[in-house]
Write a protein that holds these residues in place. Structure first.
Motif, PDB file in Angstrom:
ATOM      1  N   ALA A  19       2.293  26.083  18.610  1.00 55.02           N
ATOM      2  CA  ALA A  19       1.128  26.346  19.451  1.00 55.02           C
ATOM      3  C   ALA A  19       1.530  27.216  20.644  1.00 55.02           C
ATOM      4  N   PHE A  20       0.715  28.234  20.928  1.00 52.77           N
ATOM      5  CA  PHE A  20       1.053  29.172  22.002  1.00 52.77           C
ATOM      6  C   PHE A  20       0.727  28.552  23.353  1.00 52.77           C
ATOM      7  N   GLY A  21       1.774  28.256  24.102  1.00 54.38           N
ATOM      8  CA  GLY A  21       1.623  27.668  25.424  1.00 54.38           C
ATOM      9  C   GLY A  21       2.632  28.265  26.389  1.00 54.38           C
ATOM     10  N   PRO A  22       2.754  27.693  27.577  1.00 62.74           N
ATOM     11  CA  PRO A  22       3.647  28.249  28.600  1.00 62.74           C
ATOM     12  C   PRO A  22       5.094  28.431  28.147  1.00 62.74           C
ATOM     13  N   PHE A  48      16.093  19.925  26.619  1.00 53.00           N
ATOM     14  CA  PHE A  48      16.597  18.824  27.440  1.00 53.00           C
ATOM     15  C   PHE A  48      15.437  18.060  28.068  1.00 53.00           C
ATOM     16  N   ALA A  49      14.419  18.791  28.530  1.00 48.84           N
ATOM     17  CA  ALA A  49      13.240  18.140  29.105  1.00 48.84           C
ATOM     18  C   ALA A  49      12.539  17.289  28.052  1.00 48.84           C
ATOM     19  N   PHE A  50      12.456  17.792  26.824  1.00 49.72           N
ATOM     20  CA  PHE A  50      11.799  17.047  25.760  1.00 49.72           C
ATOM     21  C   PHE A  50      12.604  15.814  25.350  1.00 49.72           C
ATOM     22  N   LEU A  78       1.974  19.906  40.264  1.00 50.52           N
ATOM     23  CA  LEU A  78       3.282  20.546  40.431  1.00 50.52           C
ATOM     24  C   LEU A  78       3.517  21.578  39.330  1.00 50.52           C
ATOM     25  N   GLY A  79       3.175  21.206  38.101  1.00 49.54           N
ATOM     26  CA  GLY A  79       3.344  22.121  36.984  1.00 49.54           C
ATOM     27  C   GLY A  79       2.432  23.325  37.094  1.00 49.54           C
ATOM     28  N   ALA A  80       1.191  23.103  37.511  1.00 52.17           N
ATOM     29  CA  ALA A  80       0.229  24.199  37.636  1.00 52.17           C
ATOM     30  C   ALA A  80       0.669  25.204  38.697  1.00 52.17           C
ATOM     31  N   VAL A 120       9.037  24.200  33.469  1.00 51.13           N
ATOM     32  CA  VAL A 120       7.740  24.415  32.830  1.00 51.13           C
ATOM     33  C   VAL A 120       7.439  23.290  31.843  1.00 51.13           C
ATOM     34  N   ALA A 121       8.428  22.889  31.047  1.00 48.31           N
ATOM     35  CA  ALA A 121       8.231  21.799  30.089  1.00 48.31           C
ATOM     36  C   ALA A 121       7.985  20.479  30.802  1.00 48.31           C
ATOM     37  N   SER A 122       8.744  20.225  31.866  1.00 43.67           N
ATOM     38  CA  SER A 122       8.623  18.964  32.599  1.00 43.67           C
ATOM     39  C   SER A 122       7.324  18.881  33.378  1.00 43.67           C
TER      40      SER A 122
END
Length: 209
Positions: A19-22, A48-50, A78-80, A120-122
């Motif tokens: 899926a196309f995401g950040p 690592f975040a996952f 925070l992510g946004a 970005v993942a976190s």
């Protein structure tokens, strides 16, 4: 896990990975600007975040994030903000005239790229939703730990495959772009998409429980 369960889980999981995401946008950008190998190495930060998220979900803490409005909002905002910041930075970047698909830009390092992937993942609370809502649909109750571990490993392997695909596409794109003007427009498009993801994340609502 049974073979039947795996045959259902793997394609459904890979669809989520692709899926196309950040993060996949980052792999595309890194592939175009730094080459396939750099983009793949950078994804170590994401993986690592996952891994952390999978462990959190496995011990049940992921449910806390999904049920707590405060925690969900903190992670979300925070992510946004970080996505919008990256997007603005990319949008305003001035690219060199030559193709950089196989060379590093002087102001970037592998650690910087991995750090961005990790943050970005976190910073996306919806990512942990995959492990708290999607994984349980395939869990075998009498082998909970084993099922979660197998699915986690499969997810990470498929995520790495998705990274490689996006990185290769990005590298191919970068190889055909030779002018500074073309790179400037790529940066503007990539930056705009990243900002859009940030805005969408800011308006994301906590899943109903």
């Amino acid at each position: 896990m049974s073979l039947q369960t795996l045959l259902l889980f793997i394609p459904a999981c890979f669809a989520l990975n692709m899926a196309f995401g950040p993060n996949n946008l980052l792999s595309l950008m890194n592939g175009a600007r730094h080459g396939t190998n750099a983009a793949i190495v950078a994804s170590v930060g994401r993986l690592f975040a996952f891994v952390i998220m999978i462990v959190i979900a496995a011990v049940g803490l992921g449910a806390l994030l999904m049920t707590s409005e405060v925690l969900f909002s903190v992670v979300k905002w925070l992510g946004a903000v970080y996505l919008v910041w990256i997007g603005l930075k990319v949008f305003l970047t001035k690219s060199p005239a030559q193709s950089v698909s196989t060379t590093f830009e002087s102001d970037y390092s592998l650690f910087d790229l991995m750090r961005k992937e990790f943050i970005v993942a976190s910073g996306n609370p919806k990512a942990i939703l995959i492990f708290t809502a999607f994984f349980p649909q395939f869990i075998e109750p009498n082998a909970y730990a084993q099922s979660f571990m197998i699915m986690g490993i499969i997810y990470l392997i498929l995520e790495a495959a998705a990274v490689a695909i996006y990185a290769l596409i990005g590298a191919r794109l970068g190889a055909y772009v030779k002018s500074a003007n073309a790179f400037r427009w790529i940066n503007r498009l990539s930056g705009s998409l990243m900002i859009t993801f940030g805005v969408l994340l800011a308006f994301a609502r906590k899943p109903a429980t």
